[in-house]
Design a protein around this motif. Structure first.
Motif, PDB file in Angstrom:
ATOM      1  N   LEU A 166      13.056  43.154 -55.913  1.00  0.00           N
ATOM      2  CA  LEU A 166      13.208  42.105 -56.925  1.00  0.00           C
ATOM      3  C   LEU A 166      12.459  42.529 -58.190  1.00  0.00           C
ATOM      4  CD1 LEU A 166      14.223  39.043 -56.738  1.00  0.00           C
ATOM      5  CD2 LEU A 166      11.844  38.481 -56.439  1.00  0.00           C
ATOM      6  N   ASP A 167      13.029  42.247 -59.352  1.00  0.00           N
ATOM      7  CA  ASP A 167      12.302  42.534 -60.594  1.00  0.00           C
ATOM      8  C   ASP A 167      11.221  41.488 -60.819  1.00  0.00           C
ATOM      9  OD1 ASP A 167      13.644  44.791 -61.181  1.00  0.00           O
ATOM     10  OD2 ASP A 167      14.634  44.063 -62.995  1.00  0.00           O
ATOM     11  N   ALA A 168      10.145  41.907 -61.460  1.00  0.00           N
ATOM     12  CA  ALA A 168       9.017  41.004 -61.656  1.00  0.00           C
ATOM     13  C   ALA A 168       9.272  39.986 -62.761  1.00  0.00           C
ATOM     14  CB  ALA A 168       7.767  41.811 -61.983  1.00  0.00           C
ATOM     15  N   ASP A 169      10.269  40.234 -63.581  1.00  0.00           N
ATOM     16  CA  ASP A 169      10.424  39.420 -64.786  1.00  0.00           C
ATOM     17  C   ASP A 169      11.336  38.212 -64.588  1.00  0.00           C
ATOM     18  OD1 ASP A 169      12.831  40.611 -64.519  1.00  0.00           O
ATOM     19  OD2 ASP A 169      12.707  41.842 -66.309  1.00  0.00           O
ATOM     20  N   GLY A 170      11.753  37.963 -63.332  1.00  0.00           N
ATOM     21  CA  GLY A 170      12.580  36.799 -63.070  1.00  0.00           C
ATOM     22  C   GLY A 170      14.036  36.985 -63.434  1.00  0.00           C
ATOM     23  N   GLN A 171      14.424  38.214 -63.803  1.00  0.00           N
ATOM     24  CA  GLN A 171      15.834  38.436 -64.148  1.00  0.00           C
ATOM     25  C   GLN A 171      16.724  38.393 -62.917  1.00  0.00           C
ATOM     26  OE1 GLN A 171      15.564  41.957 -67.055  1.00  0.00           O
ATOM     27  NE2 GLN A 171      17.096  40.592 -67.893  1.00  0.00           N
ATOM     28  N   ASP A 172      16.132  38.725 -61.773  1.00  0.00           N
ATOM     29  CA  ASP A 172      16.843  38.578 -60.515  1.00  0.00           C
ATOM     30  C   ASP A 172      16.320  37.297 -59.875  1.00  0.00           C
ATOM     31  OD1 ASP A 172      17.775  41.147 -61.050  1.00  0.00           O
ATOM     32  OD2 ASP A 172      16.093  42.044 -59.980  1.00  0.00           O
ATOM     33  N   GLU A 175      24.471  35.860 -61.839  1.00  0.00           N
ATOM     34  CA  GLU A 175      24.270  35.955 -63.279  1.00  0.00           C
ATOM     35  C   GLU A 175      22.843  36.365 -63.529  1.00  0.00           C
ATOM     36  OE1 GLU A 175      25.546  32.616 -65.482  1.00  0.00           O
ATOM     37  OE2 GLU A 175      27.505  32.544 -64.489  1.00  0.00           O
ATOM     38  N   ARG A 176      22.688  37.440 -64.271  1.00  0.00           N
ATOM     39  CA  ARG A 176      21.354  37.942 -64.528  1.00  0.00           C
ATOM     40  C   ARG A 176      20.713  37.121 -65.630  1.00  0.00           C
ATOM     41  NH1 ARG A 176      18.123  42.274 -63.207  1.00  0.00           N
ATOM     42  NH2 ARG A 176      17.196  43.449 -64.910  1.00  0.00           N
ATOM     43  N   ASP A 177      19.597  36.485 -65.292  1.00  0.00           N
ATOM     44  CA  ASP A 177      18.905  35.636 -66.264  1.00  0.00           C
ATOM     45  C   ASP A 177      18.178  36.465 -67.311  1.00  0.00           C
ATOM     46  OD1 ASP A 177      19.711  33.461 -64.816  1.00  0.00           O
ATOM     47  OD2 ASP A 177      17.886  33.380 -63.612  1.00  0.00           O
ATOM     48  N   ALA A 178      17.718  35.788 -68.332  1.00  0.00           N
ATOM     49  CA  ALA A 178      16.857  36.447 -69.307  1.00  0.00           C
ATOM     50  C   ALA A 178      15.458  36.554 -68.715  1.00  0.00           C
ATOM     51  CB  ALA A 178      16.833  35.646 -70.597  1.00  0.00           C
ATOM     52  N   ARG A 179      14.660  37.466 -69.271  1.00  0.00           N
ATOM     53  CA  ARG A 179      13.272  37.597 -68.815  1.00  0.00           C
ATOM     54  C   ARG A 179      12.514  36.286 -68.936  1.00  0.00           C
ATOM     55  NH1 ARG A 179       9.548  41.299 -68.747  1.00  0.00           N
ATOM     56  NH2 ARG A 179      10.252  43.320 -68.046  1.00  0.00           N
ATOM     57  N   ILE A 180      11.575  36.031 -68.013  1.00  0.00           N
ATOM     58  CA  ILE A 180      10.722  34.845 -68.137  1.00  0.00           C
ATOM     59  C   ILE A 180       9.779  35.032 -69.324  1.00  0.00           C
ATOM     60  CG2 ILE A 180       9.055  33.353 -66.987  1.00  0.00           C
ATOM     61  CD1 ILE A 180       9.808  34.594 -64.352  1.00  0.00           C
TER      62      ILE A 180
END
Ligand code: UDP
Ligand code: MG
Length: 344
Positions: A100-106, A203-208
């Motif tokens: 999982l990516d740390a930035d919340g994109q996943d 859907e890939r979110d934007a970075r937190i």
């Protein structure tokens, strides 16, 4: 699904300068673990601090202190995402692993869907992006192009528009751990492993918070890495280019001779000579550069350096049986002596 069945899942998160994003991400993961718990899945998370220069490590220590399901690994410096993921996955020796990516994109909220697929019997469940929020059209377009090019060049199946958001079953994970190449293009390595695959569209979110660690230059290098690690087609391209120019040159030479025979030779030909020399010089340089790319990789590979070095390893129950990282091990390199003894 039987109630008695219990499975283990370790979420591996590589983090480089993500101090702002992690406090927002972890509660989401923890909430997902709570729901999974009821379904018979014991979740834990392994954060890999990839040599961050901000307050990521302190933030992680705070998160780990409050949640016993958190294991922490800190690398000796920034080794890059692929190496950080490898380090994390190396330490998972029980159950499945999910990246999982740390930035919340996943979005972590999708983890139960991954787990469901795994429990259906799939070994490699990957998220396929249907949309990417907060990313420019140029990045989307180049990413799109890249997946198509590598899909054509490489004989290893690499799913399109699929990042590292992925669950690996224990046997897929064990297989992946055997791939110790230094030039690591994880998407390709995942694809190489094979086994039963399932895609989960999302859907890939934007970075937190924070910003992407990859600029266009690093993405370009990443693309080169991917193509040269998983295909030798460019080398063949050089051969074809050479063949094509050689045959054209042959035709041209015949024409020059014929022309001299028919009409004599009034020593013109400076422009055509320059054109040929420059073209051939260019083609040769390209071919040399290509060979150099592969030779360079061979050189890096031949050094047999460890893929990463560990600074600190703070295990959590169920993630790994390695309380300390074996010294000088082929896979792990060395780590500091003790678990959780680091002054808190
Ligand atoms: N990352 C890492 N080491 C690096 C660069 C990035 O561990 O040297 C991590 C980063 O913290 C994030 C993930 O890799 O969790 C993806 O990075 P980023 O969001 O910058 O990439 P993008 O989503 O823009 O492709
Ligand atoms: Mg990102």
């Amino acid at each position: 699904m039987t109630r008695e069945r219990r499975d283990e899942l370790t979420v591996v998160v590589a983090a480089y300068n993500e101090a702002e994003a992690l406090p927002a991400l972890h509660p989401r993961i923890a909430a997902v673990f709570d729901t999974l718990q009821a379904e018979g899945v014991d979740g834990r998370v392994l954060y890999v601090d990839d040599g961050s220069r901000d307050r990521t490590w302190d933030t992680l220590r705070r998160i780990a202190a409050a949640d016993p399901r958190v294991a922490l690994l800190r690398l000796s410096r920034n080794f890059g995402k692929e190496a950080a993921l490898t380090a994390g996955l190396d330490l998972v020796d029980e159950g499945a692993a999910l990246v999982l990516d740390a930035d919340g994109q996943d979005p972590p909220e999708l983890i139960p869907a991954f787990v469901a697929k795994w429990r259906e019997g799939f070994d490699d469940v990957h998220g396929t992006r249907t949309a990417r929020e907060g990313e420019g059209w140029l990045k989307k377009a180049t990413a799109h192009g890249f997946y198509r090019i590598i899909g054509r060049l490489s004989r290893t199946p690499i799913p399109q528009d699929t990042g590292d958001f992925r669950l690996l079953s224990p046997r897929a994970l064990a297989a992946l751990k055997q791939l110790r190449e230094r030039q690591r293009f994880m998407k390709g390595l995942f694809g190489w492993v094979g086994f039963a695959q399932a895609a989960i569209p999302y859907e890939r979110d934007a970075r937190i918070a924070g910003r992407s660690k990859f600029n266009f230059w690093s993405l370009w290098n990443f693309a080169l890495e991917g193509i040269t690690s998983f295909s030798t087609a460019p080398l063949r391209l050089a051969t074809y280019l050479g063949l094509a120019t050689a045959s054209l040159a042959l035709v041209y030479a015949a024409w020059v001779v014929l022309k001299a025979l028919l009409w004599g030779d009034p020593v013109a030909g400076w422009p055509s000579m320059m054109a040929v020399i420059l073209l051939l010089g260019g083609v040769q340089l390209i071919a040399l550069g290509l060979i150099g790319e592969y030779l360079g990789r061979l050189y890096m590979e031949s050094k047999q350096r460890p893929l990463y070095l560990v600074d600190t390893w703070l295990p959590a129950p169920g993630v790994s049986s390695a309380a300390t990282i074996p010294a000088g091990g082929e896979t792990h390199a060395y780590g500091p002596p003790a678990a959780r003894s680091e002054s808190a």
